[in-house]
Design an enzyme around this catalytic site. Structure first.
Site, PDB file in Angstrom:
ATOM      1  N   THR A 144       9.104-107.891  95.342  1.00 34.23           N
ATOM      2  CA  THR A 144      10.094-108.370  94.363  1.00 34.23           C
ATOM      3  C   THR A 144       9.446-109.404  93.441  1.00 34.23           C
ATOM      4  O   THR A 144       8.459-110.049  93.832  1.00 34.23           O
ATOM      5  CB  THR A 144      11.296-109.021  95.083  1.00 34.23           C
ATOM      6  OG1 THR A 144      12.075-109.753  94.128  1.00 34.23           O
ATOM      7  CG2 THR A 144      10.869-109.988  96.167  1.00 34.23           C
ATOM      8  N   ASP A 145      10.036-109.573  92.261  1.00 35.13           N
ATOM      9  CA  ASP A 145       9.539-110.637  91.367  1.00 35.13           C
ATOM     10  C   ASP A 145       9.839-112.022  91.943  1.00 35.13           C
ATOM     11  O   ASP A 145       9.272-113.021  91.510  1.00 35.13           O
ATOM     12  CB  ASP A 145      10.129-110.505  89.956  1.00 35.13           C
ATOM     13  CG  ASP A 145      11.655-110.583  89.906  1.00 35.13           C
ATOM     14  OD1 ASP A 145      12.299-110.651  90.964  1.00 35.13           O
ATOM     15  OD2 ASP A 145      12.201-110.570  88.779  1.00 35.13           O
ATOM     16  N   GLU A 146      10.733-112.082  92.941  1.00 37.77           N
ATOM     17  CA  GLU A 146      11.136-113.391  93.469  1.00 37.77           C
ATOM     18  C   GLU A 146      10.019-114.063  94.276  1.00 37.77           C
ATOM     19  O   GLU A 146      10.106-115.248  94.589  1.00 37.77           O
ATOM     20  CB  GLU A 146      12.423-113.266  94.294  1.00 37.77           C
ATOM     21  CG  GLU A 146      13.541-112.672  93.457  1.00 37.77           C
ATOM     22  CD  GLU A 146      14.941-112.779  94.060  1.00 37.77           C
ATOM     23  OE1 GLU A 146      15.150-113.627  94.934  1.00 37.77           O
ATOM     24  OE2 GLU A 146      15.803-112.002  93.632  1.00 37.77           O
TER      25      GLU A 146
ATOM     26  N   TYR B 259      14.863-115.303 101.778  1.00 38.77           N
ATOM     27  CA  TYR B 259      14.652-113.901 101.380  1.00 38.77           C
ATOM     28  C   TYR B 259      13.297-113.756 100.688  1.00 38.77           C
ATOM     29  O   TYR B 259      12.456-112.944 101.104  1.00 38.77           O
ATOM     30  CB  TYR B 259      15.771-113.424 100.440  1.00 38.77           C
ATOM     31  CG  TYR B 259      15.400-112.175  99.659  1.00 38.77           C
ATOM     32  CD1 TYR B 259      15.262-110.941 100.301  1.00 38.77           C
ATOM     33  CD2 TYR B 259      15.149-112.233  98.280  1.00 38.77           C
ATOM     34  CE1 TYR B 259      14.894-109.805  99.599  1.00 38.77           C
ATOM     35  CE2 TYR B 259      14.781-111.091  97.571  1.00 38.77           C
ATOM     36  CZ  TYR B 259      14.657-109.880  98.231  1.00 38.77           C
ATOM     37  OH  TYR B 259      14.277-108.751  97.537  1.00 38.77           O
TER      38      TYR B 259
ATOM     39  N   LYS C 233       9.797-111.774 101.832  1.00 38.26           N
ATOM     40  CA  LYS C 233       9.190-110.694 101.033  1.00 38.26           C
ATOM     41  C   LYS C 233       7.741-111.053 100.678  1.00 38.26           C
ATOM     42  O   LYS C 233       6.861-110.189 100.663  1.00 38.26           O
ATOM     43  CB  LYS C 233       9.992-110.458  99.748  1.00 38.26           C
ATOM     44  CG  LYS C 233      11.394-109.921  99.948  1.00 38.26           C
ATOM     45  CD  LYS C 233      11.449-108.526 100.539  1.00 38.26           C
ATOM     46  CE  LYS C 233      10.927-107.454  99.606  1.00 38.26           C
ATOM     47  NZ  LYS C 233      11.071-106.095 100.205  1.00 38.26           N
TER      48      LYS C 233
END
Ligand code: NAD
Ligand code: TYD
Length: 333
Positions: free
Chosen positions: A121-123, A146, A150
């Protein structure tokens, strides 16, 4: 044609990927444990054309599946995916996102899987101020349990390339939206609440910015990375379509002909990332992928889909209402 194992293929993005893979003529196996977020209805269109395996990527029984099936590629989508839930209870995020990915990597290695694609994810990059973009080499700085889980798995995947020479590739998409998204995420929450003339919960002042990627475009990008990405490489998947949350809310309200008075600004999410913005030059230049769906068009299609499929959304409400009590922190909505 390859045999592709799609983990999390009963989820929002994984099911779109599975539908596309079936249409392209691949042999597709979906492996999914059907958590609250999984639903085989998302796969109805592919009935009889893919194999569904109900299994948990963390379970010790996973090895038996690999012994029995021949798998060429793994597209690994399975995860706990919702930031707010990770804030309430991080533990299952570590189990599924970190330990589950680790076990899957070990299976891929042991059984000689040709290619392993991880959906990150970009997060993982953290957040940005008003200016700037993330590139694939931007250092990780995750904010939530989260995104930290990831990021941990993202690093683990890369290590299997360096250490064992495995052909791994990683996709880092921005915020997805579109049909079949579980109604805990922003856009379906807005649609559901607006339809019922209930107050629409917006964190803080609604000024946080997300880059919105239509789910069909995302799945197509993942496909390109799986087939042609360079081993050991990561690819951002971004649409370039950044919007402030408040503008997304107003956009949905306008499409639905509802009053802006429904908006309610509530206590901010702890650790709330301000802005995400991806530089997607690598996937564009190397793999020729680009997002084709404009945000306003995608939003209209999404609203229409939810209005036509409210029965599916309503099915989720028994479970969701308890969760909303907790997440919106006693705010009456
Ligand atoms: P989702 O929550 O809709 O679906 C996740 C799926 O994984 C569900 O079907 C669930 O049943 C399954 N699953 C969960 N735990 C499992 C386990 N232990 N074993 C087997 N299956 C399990 O998620 P999504 O929005 O489709 O996201 C898919 C992937 O893309 C995730 O890895 C997520 O981190 C990533 N991602 C999502 C977005 C987004 O905007 N939704 C953006 C970037 C990256
Ligand atoms: P979300 O859909 O949860 O995705 P993510 O946290 O992974 O970006 O949230 C998108 C944005 O919308 C994020 O800035 C948080 C905000 N938000 C609200 O303001 N209200 C809500 O009820 C939800 C679910 C999200």
């Amino acid at each position: 044609m390859k045999t592709i194992l799609v983990t999390g293929g009963a989820g929002f993005i994984g099911s779109e990927f599975a539908r596309q893979a079936v249409r392209k003529g691949h042999a597709v196996m979906v492996l999914d444990s059907l958590t609250y977020a999984g639903d085989r209805k998302r796969l109805e269109e592919t009935a009889g054309r893919l194999e569904f395996i109900e299994a948990d990527i963390c379970s010790t029984g996973l090895e038996d599946i690999f012994k029995e099936k021949r798998i060429d590629y793994i597209a690994h989508f399975a995860a706990e995916s919702h930031v707010d839930r990770s804030i309430l209870d991080p533990s299952v995020f570590i189990e599924t996102n970190v330990k589950g990915t680790s076990q899957l990597l070990n299976m891929a290695r042991k059984f000689g899987v040709e290619r392993f694609l991880y959906v990150s994810t970009d997060e993982v990059y953290g957040d940005l101020p008003e200016e700037g973009q993330f590139i694939e080499t931007t250092p990780f700085n995750p904010s939530s349990p989260y995104s930290a889980s990831k990021a941990a798995a993202d690093l683990l995947v890369k290590s299997y390339h360096r250490t064992y020479g495995m052909s791994v590739v990683t996709a880092r998409p921005s915020n997805n939206y579109g049909p079949w998204q579980y109604p805990e995420k922003l856009i379906p929450v807005i649609i559901y609440k607006a339809l019922r003339n209930e107050r629409i919960p917006v964190y803080g002042k609604g000024l946080n910015v997300r880059e919105w990627l239509y789910v069909e475009d995302c799945a197509a990008g993942v496909f390109e990375i799986l087939q042609r990405g360079r081993p050991g490489q990561e690819y951002n998947i971004g649409s370039g379509q950044e919007r402030r949350n408040i503008d997304v809310v107003k956009g949905v309200i306008k499409i639905m002909g509802k009053p802006e008075g429904l908006i309610e600004f509530i206590k901010d999410r702890p650790g709330h990332d301000f802005r995400y913005s991806l530089n997607a030059d690598k996937i564009k230049n190397e793999l020729g992928w680009r997002a084709v769906t404009g945000f306003e068009d995608g939003l209209e299609r999404t609203v229409r889909w939810y209005l036509d499929n409210m029965v599916w959304v309503e099915e989720k409400m028994g479970y969701l209402k308890d969760y909303w009590e907790k997440v919106y922190g006693g705010v009456t909505i």
